[in-house]
Design an enzyme around this catalytic site. Sequence first.
Site, short mmCIF file in Angstrom:
data_model
loop_
_atom_site.label_atom_id
_atom_site.label_comp_id
_atom_site.label_asym_id
_atom_site.label_seq_id
_atom_site.Cartn_x
_atom_site.Cartn_y
_atom_site.Cartn_z
N ASP A 1 0.82 -1.23 0.00
CA ASP A 1 0.00 0.00 0.00
C ASP A 1 0.84 1.27 0.00
O ASP A 1 0.39 2.32 0.46
CB ASP A 1 -0.95 0.03 1.22
CG ASP A 1 -1.76 -1.24 1.36
OD1 ASP A 1 -2.39 -1.63 0.37
OD2 ASP A 1 -1.75 -1.84 2.45
N LYS B 1 2.64 2.32 -5.18
CA LYS B 1 3.42 1.91 -6.34
C LYS B 1 2.72 2.23 -7.65
O LYS B 1 3.35 2.63 -8.63
CB LYS B 1 3.72 0.41 -6.25
CG LYS B 1 4.61 0.04 -5.06
CD LYS B 1 4.82 -1.45 -4.96
CE LYS B 1 3.59 -2.22 -4.54
NZ LYS B 1 3.10 -1.88 -3.19
N GLY C 1 -3.72 -3.92 -5.05
CA GLY C 1 -4.61 -2.84 -5.48
C GLY C 1 -3.78 -1.62 -5.78
O GLY C 1 -3.34 -0.92 -4.87
N HIS C 2 -3.49 -1.39 -7.05
CA HIS C 2 -2.66 -0.24 -7.44
C HIS C 2 -3.56 0.90 -7.88
O HIS C 2 -4.26 0.82 -8.89
CB HIS C 2 -1.69 -0.65 -8.55
CG HIS C 2 -0.62 -1.58 -8.07
ND1 HIS C 2 0.41 -2.03 -8.87
CD2 HIS C 2 -0.39 -2.12 -6.85
CE1 HIS C 2 1.20 -2.82 -8.16
NE2 HIS C 2 0.73 -2.89 -6.93
N GLN D 1 2.42 -5.72 -3.54
CA GLN D 1 2.61 -5.85 -2.09
C GLN D 1 3.89 -5.11 -1.65
O GLN D 1 4.31 -4.18 -2.31
CB GLN D 1 2.62 -7.32 -1.66
CG GLN D 1 1.26 -8.01 -1.77
CD GLN D 1 0.98 -8.57 -3.14
OE1 GLN D 1 1.84 -9.16 -3.78
NE2 GLN D 1 -0.23 -8.39 -3.62
#
Length: 423
Positions: A13, A16, A40-41, A224
Amino acid sequence: MAVDLLLGLQWGDEGKGKIVDVLTKDYDIIARFQGGPNAGHTLEFDGIKHVLHTIPSGIFHDNAINVVGNGVVIDPVIFQKELENLNKFNIDIKSKLLISRKAHLILPTHRLLDAASEASKGKAKIGSTLKGIGPTYMDKTGRNGIRVGDLELDDWKEKYRNLADKHEAMINFHDVNIQYNLAELEAEFFEAIKVLKSLTFIDSEEYIHQAQQDKKTILAEGAQGSLLDIDFGTYPFVTSSNTTAAGACTGLGVAPNKIGEVFGIFKAYTTRVGSGPFPTELFDEDGETMGRVGNEFGATTGRKRRCGWLDLVALRYAVQVSGVTQLIMMKADVLSGFKKLKVCTAYNYRGEEIHHLPYNIEAENVTPVYSEINGWDKDLTKIKSKEEFPKELNEYIEFLEKELQVPIKIVSVGPDRTQTIPR
């Protein structure tokens, strides 16, 4: 040409997706090398917020080819939904998104196994995203998995049936009450497979090698964070893949001597989703403020993130393990308004002060040792250049650079791609 890497240095988180989006203009190819839809980007530009789970974060740039590498695990159903969300942007998916034949598929029964396994652990659960990631990597290492390239073979459905039947027996073994309709899940899965088969499959290691020969610029995108690495993270509260620099080599087929810059991304403070040790976690008003101002909710799960002061012991470890060459600090704007900032520079480990990450960082073994630094009041979100940084922010950055011995080259002061300040 060397392949540059972009890694998260904390428990994920870190932001990235935004930075890949910002950096993509400098690269011909963006390649995801590990993880799956548990990532989740989040990208934000032109007033629109986008969340990607499997598709590389360079997909919104016309000039970039996006590769899903062999180290990634793909859920066809989630992948189809991602593609549907991109339809309105008129992206040429067939030519701009390439899928490795060696990437493994997440089956519906992998997700069910994940849920059954987590439920069976009770209070000892690890905080899985329940996306089927762990069981899929278990089948990969157990040599049972189904790969994208299998979809091109005549007998792939027979292989699927055998594995799904095995999974159902394993689900029953856990002896927990998991309600599901497999026929319904499979109907959705096979429809999504049709969509996946319409995309371009490649032998990704050869594609990347040839791109290097052709002097193409390549950025490998991790998912991650380093402290969730299956080998070097806070085991067992980790993900199922290698999130550190070594993961890019195995997840794309890139030789170690072909790695160039290693960009390491970290927040100006620390967060963690799910279970596991977190030495600098805050349970007071400061932690609540970080979470509220930083909107600290998981992009994939929506779960509230735990918040705490920046942990330099853990960050130094992540920098060391991956050979980070440049640092990128995210969410500096969230710390505006704190009169004093604390930074963990050492641990008291069983009565001894240490500066490295020990084998076990559970609370009964580790107490953080803090240094205190002046905070700043200025709203950073409107800043356009480093010359506008308040003195205290510069002092914070310089303190971190001295401790980490790596330059901080970019500071993010908001979620939009324009709120990204080079130094």
